[in-house]
Design a protein around this motif. Structure first.
Motif, PDB file in Angstrom:
ATOM      1  N   ARG A  52       0.885  -1.411   0.329  1.00  0.00           N
ATOM      2  CA  ARG A  52      -0.184   0.057   0.043  1.00  0.00           C
ATOM      3  C   ARG A  52       0.612   0.596   0.137  1.00  0.00           C
ATOM      4  N   ASP A  54       0.378   4.826   1.810  1.00  0.00           N
ATOM      5  CA  ASP A  54       0.083   5.799   2.768  1.00  0.00           C
ATOM      6  C   ASP A  54       0.676   6.747   2.483  1.00  0.00           C
ATOM      7  N   GLU A  56      -0.075  10.602   5.226  1.00  0.00           N
ATOM      8  CA  GLU A  56      -0.485  11.228   6.366  1.00  0.00           C
ATOM      9  C   GLU A  56       0.429  12.782   6.603  1.00  0.00           C
ATOM     10  N   SER A  72      -4.990  10.849   7.522  1.00  0.00           N
ATOM     11  CA  SER A  72      -4.296   9.590   6.860  1.00  0.00           C
ATOM     12  C   SER A  72      -4.461   9.450   6.219  1.00  0.00           C
ATOM     13  N   THR A  73      -4.581   9.136   4.790  1.00  0.00           N
ATOM     14  CA  THR A  73      -5.065   7.689   3.837  1.00  0.00           C
ATOM     15  C   THR A  73      -4.740   7.431   2.556  1.00  0.00           C
ATOM     16  N   THR A  74      -5.271   5.712   2.810  1.00  0.00           N
ATOM     17  CA  THR A  74      -4.228   5.249   1.672  1.00  0.00           C
ATOM     18  C   THR A  74      -4.656   5.435   0.728  1.00  0.00           C
ATOM     19  N   THR A  77      -3.368  -0.090  -3.066  1.00  0.00           N
ATOM     20  CA  THR A  77      -3.288  -1.087  -1.652  1.00  0.00           C
ATOM     21  C   THR A  77      -3.248  -2.588  -3.268  1.00  0.00           C
ATOM     22  N   THR A 112       4.498  10.481   3.396  1.00  0.00           N
ATOM     23  CA  THR A 112       4.658   9.377   2.586  1.00  0.00           C
ATOM     24  C   THR A 112       5.702   8.315   2.563  1.00  0.00           C
TER      25      THR A 112
END
Length: 135
Positions: A52, A54, A56, A72-74, A77, A112
């Motif tokens: 993944r 991520d 933040e 935060s965001t993903t 994946t 990141t």
């Protein structure tokens, strides 16, 4: 064949792993603004499975010597980045409305991270300035 095995082993240890770079069009943002940029991924010398990405938003308080996670965001994946492949992913992130603005002692940055199998990561840090909404 030995060279390929050595490169695979080194990439598992994080040496020569794929690289990540968050590219933003500017450094200054207002509270409530949507940040739009591009995440660039550059493959290593071997194919690698990415678990993944991520990103933040971190607030650093230089006086208190603390870091706190704002949000935060993903981004992605489970995919494979081929050897020496270059890939881009669009990035959007909304700066919270009520965030204290940047000062000499309050600093914000995006962290990141590209996560691979076995816990190996590649990381990029980008400092931004947050100001109150204009108008």
């Amino acid at each position: 064949m030995k060279g390929l095995l050595l490169r695979k082993y080194m990439s598992l240890m994080g040496v020569g792993a794929a690289k990540i770079d968050l590219q933003l069009p500017k450094e200054d943002y207002c509270c409530g603004e949507t940040v739009k940029g591009v995440i660039q991924i550059e493959g290593s010398t071997v194919d690698q499975r990415i678990n993944r990405i991520d990103c933040e938003l971190i607030r650093i308080d230089k006086n208190a010597k603390t870091e706190s996670l704002i949000d935060s965001t993903t981004i992605l994946t489970s995919t494979v980045i081929n050897a020496e492949e270059e890939s881009e992913r669009n990035f959007t992130f909304k700066i919270p409305e009520n965030l204290p603005h940047s000062t000499k002692t309050i600093v914000y940055r995006f962290r990141t991270r590209l996560s691979f199998n076995k816990g190996v990561e590649s990381e990029d840090l980008d400092i931004i300035t947050v100001s109150q909404m204009s108008g």
